[in-house]
Scaffold this active site. Structure first.
Site, PDB file in Angstrom:
ATOM      1  N   GLY A  87      -3.081  -5.592  -1.799  1.00  0.00           N
ATOM      2  CA  GLY A  87      -2.821  -5.832  -0.357  1.00  0.00           C
ATOM      3  C   GLY A  87      -2.112  -5.026   0.454  1.00  0.00           C
ATOM      4  NE  ARG A  88      -1.943  -6.389   6.404  1.00  0.00           N
ATOM      5  CZ  ARG A  88      -1.069  -6.962   7.119  1.00  0.00           C
ATOM      6  NH1 ARG A  88      -0.033  -6.069   8.057  1.00  0.00           N
ATOM      7  NH2 ARG A  88      -0.859  -8.038   7.405  1.00  0.00           N
ATOM      8  CD  GLU A  91       0.400  -0.754   5.219  1.00  0.00           C
ATOM      9  OE1 GLU A  91       0.494  -1.278   6.127  1.00  0.00           O
ATOM     10  OE2 GLU A  91      -0.791  -0.415   4.934  1.00  0.00           O
ATOM     11  CB  CYS A 117      -6.140  -4.002  -4.618  1.00  0.00           C
ATOM     12  SG  CYS A 117      -7.051  -4.211  -2.863  1.00  0.00           S
ATOM     13  CG  HIS A 118      -4.767  -1.324  -0.718  1.00  0.00           C
ATOM     14  ND1 HIS A 118      -5.945  -2.156  -0.732  1.00  0.00           N
ATOM     15  CD2 HIS A 118      -4.970  -0.572   0.277  1.00  0.00           C
ATOM     16  CE1 HIS A 118      -6.750  -1.894   0.261  1.00  0.00           C
ATOM     17  NE2 HIS A 118      -6.128  -0.861   0.791  1.00  0.00           N
ATOM     18  CE1 TYR A 137     -11.676  -3.060  -0.955  1.00  0.00           C
ATOM     19  CE2 TYR A 137     -10.919  -1.405   0.485  1.00  0.00           C
ATOM     20  CZ  TYR A 137     -11.666  -2.427   0.153  1.00  0.00           C
ATOM     21  OH  TYR A 137     -12.700  -2.797   1.191  1.00  0.00           O
TER      22      TYR A 137
END
Length: 191
Positions: A87-88, A91, A117-118, A137
């Protein structure tokens, strides 16, 4: 009982937090869900990422997910494995020096690590992917290469295993992603 540290945060991908957490608890692990600057009982907001034929995933509001352990109480030697949700959240989580320290510990001790993923952005920031084969991802692929890893382009419902590391592009891979993580954790499931 083996204990797993599960790193997540606000705007993590909903399925990539809730489903692996539930699957790992279902088979008997004690799973501590944590986020920097939050304690047991606090919640994080999740986001639902879906693949609906656009050039990238779509994002919708998810659920509030209750953390069950305080980040500040982590004692790294108490854990047998690490899971990093996508997800975000990755980051900004990768900007936290304690998160980087946690990840480096698991690699230094050759403990099982699963990232999806992320979530792989945290691995690249921790500088632990050099010479490793892994997936993510696709938009994170260039980061893997820049960090010295060998990006593996696999279908969205697949996972890639390199020693003690299991990675996957996204939540459609949960069955294989968790199965492969269970294998490197030493679990045996008989039917």
């Amino acid at each position: 009982m083996k204990r797993i540290l599960f790193l997540t945060g606000d705007y993590t991908e909903d399925y990539e937090t809730m489903v692996p957490f539930q699957m790992l608890e279902m088979v008997g692990y004690e799973v501590h869900t944590v986020c920097p600057d939050k304690k047991a009982g606090d919640t994080i907001k999740t986001a639902i990422h879906d693949f609906e034929g656009d050039q990238t995933y779509t994002e919708k509001p998810g659920h509030n997910f209750a953390l069950n352990y305080s980040f500040d109480n982590i004692r790294l030697n108490d854990y047998h494995g690490l899971v990093i949700a996508g997800g975000r959240a990755p980051e900004y989580l990768r900007l936290n020096s304690k998160v980087i320290e946690v990840v480096r510990h698991f690699f230094k001790e050759d403990k099982p690590v699963a990232a999806i993923c992320h979530g792989i952005q945290i691995l690249t920031a921790a500088n632990v992917v050099k010479g490793r084969k892994l997936t993510a991802y696709p938009a994170v692929g260039p980061e893997v290469i820049l960090a010295g890893g060998e990006y593996q382009g696999v279908p969205v419902d697949s996972a890639y295993v390199d020693g003690n590391l299991v990675t996957s592009p996204a939540w459609p891979a949960h069955p294989v992603f968790i199965r492969e993580f269970l294998k490197i954790m030493g679990a045996t499931i008989t039917l």
